[in-house]
Design an enzyme around this catalytic site. Structure first.
Site, PDB file in Angstrom:
ATOM      1  N   GLN A  84      22.002  17.288  -1.785  1.00  0.00           N
ATOM      2  CA  GLN A  84      23.378  16.910  -1.461  1.00  0.00           C
ATOM      3  C   GLN A  84      24.008  16.088  -2.571  1.00  0.00           C
ATOM      4  OE1 GLN A  84      23.958  14.585   2.120  1.00  0.00           O
ATOM      5  NE2 GLN A  84      26.139  15.057   2.224  1.00  0.00           N
ATOM      6  N   ASP A 220      -0.392  18.167  -1.182  1.00  0.00           N
ATOM      7  CA  ASP A 220       0.959  17.627  -0.972  1.00  0.00           C
ATOM      8  C   ASP A 220       1.499  18.068   0.386  1.00  0.00           C
ATOM      9  OD1 ASP A 220       3.564  16.806  -1.054  1.00  0.00           O
ATOM     10  OD2 ASP A 220       4.148  18.013  -2.782  1.00  0.00           O
ATOM     11  N   ASP A 264       9.483  19.031  -5.043  1.00  0.00           N
ATOM     12  CA  ASP A 264       8.800  19.173  -6.339  1.00  0.00           C
ATOM     13  C   ASP A 264       9.791  19.139  -7.494  1.00  0.00           C
ATOM     14  OD1 ASP A 264       6.295  19.456  -5.248  1.00  0.00           O
ATOM     15  OD2 ASP A 264       6.221  21.639  -5.438  1.00  0.00           O
ATOM     16  N   ASP A 278       6.445  22.098 -14.364  1.00  0.00           N
ATOM     17  CA  ASP A 278       6.688  20.839 -15.066  1.00  0.00           C
ATOM     18  C   ASP A 278       8.137  20.424 -14.841  1.00  0.00           C
ATOM     19  OD1 ASP A 278       6.821  18.657 -16.698  1.00  0.00           O
ATOM     20  OD2 ASP A 278       6.097  19.658 -18.504  1.00  0.00           O
TER      21      ASP A 278
END
Length: 295
Positions: A84, A220, A264, A278
């Site tokens: 957002q 994760d 991520d 990356d």
């Protein structure tokens, strides 16, 4: 690389919904501002209301930009918004283009999020579940304020319904009619790369790429949450778990299929990302891109 990323104008990092600068020791943009600063960039990580409309957040951002311009002497700033935060940045650029050199959307729901549509449909605001969800978001926003150590200040206004409305496809369509700068005129296309002297860029990722399930993402929990969210997407099965691949397009599309989920892409979860990904490099390369463009 001492000055390789020293852009002409400061970089201002704008967080998304439930965003923050730093919760205790944990930063929103994990490792990214430090990498940019090592390259010579002037970076400001800012906070706006964690749950509110694009317009309210945008007005807050304009006041922050005014302060940064005054403190640095810079005529303009480069805005980089996640989620957002991208729409927040777009609002500021539409209102005061003379203050903005560029807007970069990182996984921004520029045509809305099917996930927001799903929640509004499944948990209407006037239902018991809807009221419970709104309460949970208000509690989370309050918790963010209590734990914020990167930028202390008064509790910023919270409006759960306005936030939800801003992120739906319908809400984004209304926003885009008012502030169309950089938005593609065709579905899945590219938007104008420069409007009123402001350059527009975007990039995003997808979780369906098998690489996104490898490496640190095996540990994760937020990645599994993003993968679970894919079931709420019907128009765009290719998504990052919160924003559809094509819905993220704005201006010059640098890439829309990086093997990165919605969190991520700003290197959250302590940098636990899929093998070969990356996200920090995407930001340092972009700073070099902005510098080369004279921004």
């Amino acid at each position: 690389m001492a000055q390789a990323l020293s852009t002409r104008y400061p970089l201002v990092m704008v967080p998304g919904m439930l965003g923050f600068v730093r919760l205790l020791l944990y930063p929103y943009w994990f490792g990214i501002p430090a990498a940019l600063r090592r390259g010579g960039a002037q970076v400001f990580v800012v906070q706006v209301s964690p749950v509110n409309s694009n317009e309210v957040r945008g007005e807050q951002l304009l006041r922050i930009i005014e302060r940064i311009r005054r403190e640095t002497g810079a005529d303009k700033v480069n805005l980089i918004g996640h989620s957002q935060g991208a729409l927040t940045a777009r609002y500021a650029a539409a209102k005061y283009p003379q203050w903005i050199a560029s807007v970069t959307s990182v996984a921004g729901p520029n045509r809305g999020s099917e996930l927001a549509d799903y929640y509004v449909r499944r948990y209407p605001a006037d239902s018991a579940c809807g009221r419970l969800l709104a309460l949970a978001l208000r509690v989370l926003a309050g918790g963010i304020w209590l734990l914020e150590t990167g930028q202390r200040g008064p509790l910023l206004p919270i409006d759960v319904e306005a936030s939800h409305r801003s992120l739906t496809s319908e809400g984004a369509a209304l926003f885009n009619r008012q502030y169309p700068q950089g938005v593609p005129t065709t579905w899945g296309g590219r938007g104008a790369e420069e409007v009123n002297g402001v350059r527009y860029y975007s990039w995003s990722g997808i979780v369906q790429d098998k690489r996104s399930d490898s490496g640190g993402n095996r540990f994760d929990g937020s990645h599994f949450f993003c993968r679970l969210n894919v079931r709420g997407f019907f128009r765009e099965r290719e998504c990052d778990g919160m924003v559809g691949r094509l819905s993220s397009h704005l201006g010059q599309v640098i890439g829309d299929d990086y093997p990165l989920d919605h969190l991520d892409i700003v290197n959250q979860s302590l940098g636990l990302v899929g093998k070969g990904a990356d996200p920090v490099r995407l930001f340092t390369e972009h700073a070099a891109r902005l510098k080369a463009a004279g921004l």
